[in-house]
Each structure stands twice: as C-alpha cells, then as structure tokens.
Design an enzyme around this catalytic site. Structure first.
Site, short mmCIF file in Angstrom:
data_model
loop_
_atom_site.label_atom_id
_atom_site.label_comp_id
_atom_site.label_asym_id
_atom_site.label_seq_id
_atom_site.Cartn_x
_atom_site.Cartn_y
_atom_site.Cartn_z
N LYS A 164 2.15 6.88 -4.96
CA LYS A 164 3.55 6.61 -5.34
C LYS A 164 4.05 5.28 -4.74
O LYS A 164 4.68 4.50 -5.45
CB LYS A 164 4.47 7.75 -4.88
CG LYS A 164 4.18 9.08 -5.58
CD LYS A 164 5.25 10.11 -5.28
CE LYS A 164 5.35 10.47 -3.81
NZ LYS A 164 4.18 11.23 -3.28
N ARG B 261 0.93 19.64 3.56
CA ARG B 261 1.84 18.86 2.71
C ARG B 261 1.55 19.10 1.24
O ARG B 261 2.46 19.17 0.42
CB ARG B 261 1.72 17.36 3.05
CG ARG B 261 2.48 17.00 4.32
CD ARG B 261 1.96 15.73 4.96
NE ARG B 261 1.99 14.59 4.06
CZ ARG B 261 1.16 13.55 4.16
NH1 ARG B 261 0.23 13.51 5.09
NH2 ARG B 261 1.28 12.55 3.32
N ARG C 184 -6.61 6.61 4.43
CA ARG C 184 -5.42 5.91 4.92
C ARG C 184 -5.18 6.22 6.40
O ARG C 184 -4.78 5.36 7.18
CB ARG C 184 -4.20 6.37 4.09
CG ARG C 184 -2.91 5.67 4.50
CD ARG C 184 -1.78 6.04 3.57
NE ARG C 184 -1.23 7.34 3.87
CZ ARG C 184 -0.28 7.93 3.16
NH1 ARG C 184 0.19 7.34 2.07
NH2 ARG C 184 0.17 9.10 3.50
N ARG D 120 -1.19 7.23 10.44
CA ARG D 120 0.02 8.05 10.29
C ARG D 120 -0.20 9.42 10.90
O ARG D 120 -1.22 10.07 10.65
CB ARG D 120 0.36 8.18 8.80
CG ARG D 120 1.54 7.35 8.40
CD ARG D 120 1.78 7.43 6.91
NE ARG D 120 2.21 8.75 6.47
CZ ARG D 120 2.71 8.98 5.26
NH1 ARG D 120 2.84 7.99 4.41
NH2 ARG D 120 3.08 10.19 4.92
N ARG E 98 12.85 16.34 -3.47
CA ARG E 98 11.59 17.00 -3.19
C ARG E 98 11.69 18.51 -3.32
O ARG E 98 10.71 19.22 -3.12
CB ARG E 98 11.18 16.66 -1.75
CG ARG E 98 9.79 16.12 -1.59
CD ARG E 98 9.56 15.90 -0.11
NE ARG E 98 8.26 15.38 0.20
CZ ARG E 98 7.92 14.11 0.17
NH1 ARG E 98 8.77 13.19 -0.20
NH2 ARG E 98 6.71 13.75 0.52
P1 ADP Z 1 3.79 11.84 1.11
O1 ADP Z 1 4.37 11.79 -0.27
O2 ADP Z 1 2.49 11.11 1.20
O3 ADP Z 1 3.75 13.22 1.70
P2 ADP Z 1 6.13 10.47 2.21
O4 ADP Z 1 6.02 9.15 2.88
O5 ADP Z 1 6.82 10.51 0.90
O6 ADP Z 1 4.66 11.01 2.14
O7 ADP Z 1 6.88 11.52 3.18
C1 ADP Z 1 6.42 11.75 4.50
C2 ADP Z 1 7.17 12.91 5.12
O8 ADP Z 1 8.59 12.60 5.20
C3 ADP Z 1 7.13 14.22 4.31
O9 ADP Z 1 5.96 14.98 4.57
C4 ADP Z 1 8.42 14.92 4.83
O10 ADP Z 1 8.22 15.48 6.09
C5 ADP Z 1 9.40 13.77 4.98
N1 ADP Z 1 10.20 13.59 3.76
C6 ADP Z 1 10.08 12.57 2.86
N2 ADP Z 1 10.96 12.74 1.85
C7 ADP Z 1 11.63 13.88 2.09
C8 ADP Z 1 12.64 14.61 1.41
N3 ADP Z 1 13.13 14.19 0.22
N4 ADP Z 1 13.11 15.75 1.97
C9 ADP Z 1 12.63 16.18 3.13
N5 ADP Z 1 11.67 15.56 3.82
C10 ADP Z 1 11.17 14.44 3.33
#
Ligand code: ADP
Length: 194
Positions: free
Chosen positions: A15, A146, A129, A135, A90
C-alpha cells in the site's frame, strides 16, 4: 484532479509503495495512519508512546485516538483538494467516523482501492522488510496476528464499500511498476465511468 480516496489491503500488500504512485498521479497527499503513528513513536511523544503500546503487539490503536488524529490531518490545507488515506479506515466503526467527518465538510469518498495479495506472499515480504527496516511489528508472530486482524476487522469494510459501488480491486502481486500501472489504469477506468 481532486480525488478523495481510501487504500485498503492486507499488511505487506504494498500500500505504501502504491500510495506514492497514486499521489504523484493525482497530486493529492497520502495520509498513512501507520506512518503517522511511527513518526510519533520515534519522536517519543505521548501519542507515540500510546500508539506503540498497541502497534508493537499488532493490535489496533483505539478508534477515538485514530479518528481524532485523521480528522485533524484532513483539516490541513494540503488535504482540502483531495487525499489518499492509507491504513484508515480499518474497521466498520472507522468507516462510520470517516463518513461523518466527510459529511461535516460537505464531501464524500470518490473511490476505495483494494490491493490484494495472498498470505504467504505478504508474510515473505514483511519478513524481508523486517530485516531491512527493523520495524518492531514485523516479527513473524506479530505479522500473523496483523493478518488475522485484517481478515476479521478490515475485510468487512471491503464488502461495505463494494455495496456502495465505490470499490476498485487490483492484484498486488508483481513488480512495483507493473502493479502501479495496473492501479493507475483501474483508477482511470473507474473515475471515467462514473
Ligand atoms: P500494515 O498495513 O503493514 O499493518 P501500517 O503501517 O498501516 O501497517 O500500520 C501499522 C500499525 O499501526 C497497525 O498494525 C496498527 O497497530 C496501527 N494502525 C494503523 N492504522 C490504524 C487505524 N486506522 N486504526 C488503528 N490502528 C491503526
């Protein structure tokens, strides 16, 4: 071109990478909730510490915190003419929050782009990654969590947006440029057909 867009897909579907291609194409800012949380965590501020206590376990940050942060970001002048939301909404609660935020501003979403990728491909990418970026949420155990949370909590959103007729799905497996051109073609076709 003004476009209000959401990007959705499993962790590791690419993404962030595709968001760059889309922002270049439409000239709108990418708003990545994950990236904003990581920046706060690196800065060591209060929001960062709070977010980290959830993200490091692969859990979602509480909706009230995330909703408020997104609403403040969408009020920045650069998002007035459109935006690409990456990682938000989400869950269905956040879908309702976003609907309300946009309604208060007299706007609505134009399109939701889903990037698909199968589980083994995304786990492989995320472990790669992890080796490069370190990370904290990229250990195999947290990654699997996740992904499970994605199926349970985020996938219902896709059905919702499909039923609204705003969903465009693109296969995220392939080279970066190959996927980017698939994404751009699919968005052009959808936006022209409206
Ligand atoms: P990925 O899509 O690879 O899991 P992101 O960088 O989008 O990684 O998100 C990393 C973390 O940030 C998520 O696992 C969550 O803990 C938190 N996060 C991101 N966006 C949201 C959201 N909209 N609501 C709640 N937590 C979020």
């Amino acid at each position: 071109m003004s476009v209000r867009m959401v990007l959705v897909g499993p962790p590791g579907a690419g993404k962030g990478t595709q968001a760059e291609a889309v922002t270049r194409k439409f000239g709108v800012p990418a708003v990545s909730t994950g990236a904003i949380f990581r920046a706060h965590t690196e800065a060591g501020d209060e929001l960062g510490r709070l977010a980290d206590s959830f993200t490091s376990r692969g859990e979602l940050v509480p909706d009230e915190v995330t909703d408020r942060m997104v609403e403040a970001r969408l009020d920045q002048p650069d998002a007035a003419g459109g935006f690409l939301l990456d990682g938000y909404p989400r869950n269905l609660h956040q879908v309702a929050s976003l609907d309300a935020m946009l309604a208060r501003r007299g706007t609505a979403l134009d399109v939701v782009l889903e990037i698909t990728a199968d589980e083994e491909a995304v786990v492989g990418r995320l472990l790669g990654r992890a080796a490069q970026e370190g990370r904290k949420d990229d250990t195999e155990k947290v990654i699997r969590h996740r992904i499970a949370l994605y199926h349970e909590t985020t996938e219902p959103l896709i059905a919702e947006y499909r039923s609204r007729g705003v969903l465009v799905s693109v296969d995220g497996i392939g080279g970066i440029d190959e996927v980017a051109s698939r994404v751009c073609d699919a968005l052009d076709a959808y936006l022209e057909s409206r």
